[in-house]
Design a protein around this motif. Structure first.
Motif, mmCIF file in Angstrom:
data_model
loop_
_atom_site.group_PDB
_atom_site.id
_atom_site.type_symbol
_atom_site.label_atom_id
_atom_site.label_comp_id
_atom_site.label_asym_id
_atom_site.label_seq_id
_atom_site.Cartn_x
_atom_site.Cartn_y
_atom_site.Cartn_z
ATOM 1 N N ALA A 9 -4.298 -23.004 -41.711
ATOM 2 C CA ALA A 9 -5.427 -23.607 -40.985
ATOM 3 C C ALA A 9 -4.945 -24.193 -39.662
ATOM 4 N N PHE A 10 -3.770 -24.867 -39.692
ATOM 5 C CA PHE A 10 -3.232 -25.493 -38.471
ATOM 6 C C PHE A 10 -2.925 -24.422 -37.426
ATOM 7 N N LEU A 11 -2.304 -23.350 -37.863
ATOM 8 C CA LEU A 11 -1.915 -22.278 -36.938
ATOM 9 C C LEU A 11 -3.138 -21.643 -36.276
ATOM 10 N N LEU A 12 -4.124 -21.288 -37.122
ATOM 11 C CA LEU A 12 -5.326 -20.644 -36.576
ATOM 12 C C LEU A 12 -6.114 -21.610 -35.690
ATOM 13 N N ALA A 13 -6.202 -22.893 -36.144
ATOM 14 C CA ALA A 13 -6.937 -23.895 -35.359
ATOM 15 C C ALA A 13 -6.273 -24.090 -33.996
ATOM 16 N N ALA A 14 -4.933 -24.127 -33.966
ATOM 17 C CA ALA A 14 -4.202 -24.305 -32.701
ATOM 18 C C ALA A 14 -4.484 -23.128 -31.773
ATOM 19 N N ILE A 15 -4.453 -21.911 -32.353
ATOM 20 C CA ILE A 15 -4.706 -20.720 -31.514
ATOM 21 C C ILE A 15 -6.123 -20.785 -30.932
ATOM 22 N N VAL A 16 -7.117 -21.088 -31.805
ATOM 23 C CA VAL A 16 -8.521 -21.134 -31.348
ATOM 24 C C VAL A 16 -8.700 -22.245 -30.306
ATOM 25 N N GLY A 17 -8.090 -23.418 -30.569
ATOM 26 C CA GLY A 17 -8.178 -24.563 -29.636
ATOM 27 C C GLY A 17 -7.624 -24.183 -28.263
ATOM 28 N N THR A 36 -10.516 -31.326 -22.816
ATOM 29 C CA THR A 36 -9.841 -31.942 -23.973
ATOM 30 C C THR A 36 -10.777 -32.009 -25.174
ATOM 31 N N VAL A 37 -12.030 -32.452 -24.905
ATOM 32 C CA VAL A 37 -13.000 -32.578 -26.017
ATOM 33 C C VAL A 37 -13.268 -31.201 -26.635
ATOM 34 N N ALA A 38 -13.486 -30.197 -25.768
ATOM 35 C CA ALA A 38 -13.771 -28.846 -26.285
ATOM 36 C C ALA A 38 -12.589 -28.319 -27.107
ATOM 37 N N GLY A 39 -11.369 -28.557 -26.567
ATOM 38 C CA GLY A 39 -10.149 -28.096 -27.279
ATOM 39 C C GLY A 39 -10.034 -28.774 -28.636
ATOM 40 N N LEU A 40 -10.238 -30.116 -28.620
ATOM 41 C CA LEU A 40 -10.089 -30.866 -29.884
ATOM 42 C C LEU A 40 -11.173 -30.474 -30.905
ATOM 43 N N LEU A 41 -12.406 -30.309 -30.376
ATOM 44 C CA LEU A 41 -13.512 -29.949 -31.280
ATOM 45 C C LEU A 41 -13.278 -28.575 -31.927
ATOM 46 N N SER A 42 -12.907 -27.611 -31.079
ATOM 47 C CA SER A 42 -12.688 -26.267 -31.658
ATOM 48 C C SER A 42 -11.497 -26.281 -32.614
ATOM 49 N N PHE A 43 -10.467 -27.099 -32.274
ATOM 50 C CA PHE A 43 -9.306 -27.192 -33.183
ATOM 51 C C PHE A 43 -9.748 -27.750 -34.543
ATOM 52 N N SER A 44 -10.488 -28.894 -34.507
ATOM 53 C CA SER A 44 -10.850 -29.535 -35.781
ATOM 54 C C SER A 44 -11.800 -28.659 -36.591
ATOM 55 N N LEU A 49 -12.713 -25.360 -41.305
ATOM 56 C CA LEU A 49 -13.272 -24.133 -41.884
ATOM 57 C C LEU A 49 -12.195 -23.293 -42.597
ATOM 58 N N VAL A 50 -11.102 -23.052 -41.860
ATOM 59 C CA VAL A 50 -10.040 -22.206 -42.432
ATOM 60 C C VAL A 50 -9.434 -22.870 -43.675
ATOM 61 N N TYR A 51 -9.242 -24.201 -43.552
ATOM 62 C CA TYR A 51 -8.637 -24.908 -44.681
ATOM 63 C C TYR A 51 -9.519 -24.765 -45.940
ATOM 64 N N VAL A 52 -10.829 -25.005 -45.752
ATOM 65 C CA VAL A 52 -11.752 -24.932 -46.896
ATOM 66 C C VAL A 52 -11.755 -23.514 -47.496
ATOM 67 N N VAL A 53 -11.863 -22.514 -46.588
ATOM 68 C CA VAL A 53 -11.926 -21.132 -47.085
ATOM 69 C C VAL A 53 -10.656 -20.774 -47.854
ATOM 70 N N PHE A 54 -9.496 -21.053 -47.237
ATOM 71 C CA PHE A 54 -8.224 -20.689 -47.894
ATOM 72 C C PHE A 54 -7.993 -21.496 -49.164
ATOM 73 N N GLU A 55 -8.216 -22.813 -49.042
ATOM 74 C CA GLU A 55 -7.903 -23.658 -50.191
ATOM 75 C C GLU A 55 -8.776 -23.304 -51.389
ATOM 76 N N PHE A 56 -10.086 -23.161 -51.145
ATOM 77 C CA PHE A 56 -10.981 -22.993 -52.282
ATOM 78 C C PHE A 56 -11.201 -21.551 -52.695
ATOM 79 N N LEU A 57 -11.039 -20.647 -51.766
ATOM 80 C CA LEU A 57 -11.305 -19.263 -52.174
ATOM 81 C C LEU A 57 -10.035 -18.473 -52.425
ATOM 82 N N VAL A 58 -9.061 -18.645 -51.595
ATOM 83 C CA VAL A 58 -7.888 -17.784 -51.708
ATOM 84 C C VAL A 58 -6.777 -18.424 -52.531
ATOM 85 N N PHE A 59 -6.257 -19.572 -52.057
ATOM 86 C CA PHE A 59 -5.077 -20.138 -52.733
ATOM 87 C C PHE A 59 -5.369 -20.600 -54.155
ATOM 88 N N ARG A 60 -6.580 -21.149 -54.341
ATOM 89 C CA ARG A 60 -6.881 -21.614 -55.695
ATOM 90 C C ARG A 60 -6.888 -20.441 -56.680
#
Ligand code: ADP
Length: 360
Positions: A9-17, A36-44, A49-60
């Motif tokens: 999630a961190f890697l993808l968020a950093a790339i998107v940000g 800065t706001v746009a970068g931070l918002l898109s990062f968060s 999103l990625v964290y939720v998808v991976f954590e609950f759908l894939v890794f679990r």
């Protein structure tokens, strides 16, 4: 684990940000604060999103697959209900169920193979032991004769008779072993036909009458059967079953009676062989159909038993889609019975042939 949902999630968020900020940077008149706001918002937002998808759908789900694999390795099948939901749309759950089923099936196959291997080893040991006894006995008598006993006329006759008896035992044993293996390998072809079982049973009673007479046993049908009872079965194999069960009844009964009876009903006939012998201890009732199992080893051998008679009976009845049952009371006697489907009488068969001919 380096490759976990937070890191992805961190890697993808950093790339998107970074991409969002870089894209906005190219747009004229955008302030640094907005960037800065746009970068931070898109990062968060991406991180979340990625964290939720991976954590609950894939890794679990992947974690569950590992859990299943671990349990399979430890031969723990307690999670059977968890993976039973086969209609799920979740591909991970389906994979998990497949892995579980595959593991359980392989485990069952291995267990079956192990059982068969143990059974084979035990059988080989039993056969060698059973063959050894009569061979050693005959060998002993022959060698004693060769060592000089042959000169003594009285001893010679006695020893030769004993050697012959041992060889006869060997012959019966090998004959029984061959029958058993032929039934098992399907070498004996079944010949189903309509025949009168009362007639077959009478022949069995005639054949074994002398043996029963020697022991002064009351030996007959339970009641008089003046009508034929037609069954549909392999007459030769059923004859063999009757011979085995009736000769056992005579062999183990020292006084009283041995009788044979039929009970017709529901399109079937139940054949029962009853004796007033010693009975079979309840703890052994489930085992007497195993090869070489004898309640009393010395008694069986002394009476000429190979320990294979009931195993043969069991196999023959299974080949007829039927089974042999036993009830027994210690000190009172035993009753062995089996069921066969009723067959057509000769008249019915003839009528059927005529009907067919007329139809043609
Ligand atoms: P065997 O050749 O020893 O008779 P079977 O397979 O025919 O072998 O029978 C297995 C064992 O079951 C026998 O050794 C005997 O202990 C017991 N058995 C079988 N039939 C009877 C019977 N009618 N009464 C008492 N015991 C019986």
């Amino acid at each position: 684990m380096l490759f976990n949902s937070k890191a992805v999630a961190f890697l993808l968020a950093a790339i998107v940000g970074i991409l969002t900020t870089a894209f906005l940077y190219l747009v004229p008149d955008v302030s640094t604060l907005a960037l800065t706001v746009a970068g931070l918002l898109s990062f968060s937002a991406t991180y979340f999103l990625v964290y939720v998808v991976f954590e609950f759908l894939v890794f679990r789900e992947i974690g569950k697959i590992y859990e299943v694999l671990n349990k399979l390795r430890k031969k723990d099948f307690s999670f059977i209900e968890e993976t039973e939901d086969q209609n799920t749309l979740n591909p991970f759950k389906r994979i998990n169920t497949e892995i579980y089923k595959y593991g359980v099936n392989r485990h069952k196959e291995i267990e079956d193979l192990k059982k068969m291997e143990a059974f084979r080893r035990e059988f080989l040991a039993d056969v060698s032991h059973e063959l050894k006894t009569p061979i050693f006995a005959a060998q002993g008598f022959v060698h004693t004769l060769l060592d000089g006993a042959v000169e003594d006329k009285r001893v010679r006759g006695k020893f030769l008779k004993r050697a012959a008896k041992s060889l006869d035992r060997l012959d019966v044993l090998i004959h029984d072993l061959l029958t058993l293996s032929q039934i098992e390998t399907g070498e004996i072809k079944m010949h189903f036909e309509h025949f009168n079982i009362v007639e077959s049973a009478s022949e069995v009673l005639d054949e074994l009458e002398t043996k029963a007479d020697k022991k002064k046993l009351k030996f007959s049908f339970d009641v008089e059967y003046d009508r034929p009872i037609f069954v549909y079965a392999d007459s030769e194999l059923i004859y063999r079953v009757l011979i085995n069960l009736v000769s056992n009844a005579i062999k183990y009964t020292d006084e009283g009676s041995v009788n044979l009876g039929f009970d017709v009903g529901d399109g079937q006939v139940t054949v029962a062989i009853r004796d007033t012998g010693p009975g079979i201890p309840p703890e052994h009732l489930g085992r007497i159909f195993e090869r070489f199992f004898r309640v009393d080893k010395s008694r069986s051998k002394e009476r000429g038993g190979t320990g294979l008679g009931l195993a043969i009976v069991k196999h023959i009845m299974e080949a007829h889609d039927s089974k042999v049952s036993v009830t027994s009371t210690m000190g009172k006697g035993s009753s062995f019975s089996f069921r066969l489907p009723l067959g057509k009488t000769i008249q019915e068969e003839e009528e059927e042939v005529t009907d067919l001919e007329l139809a043609e």
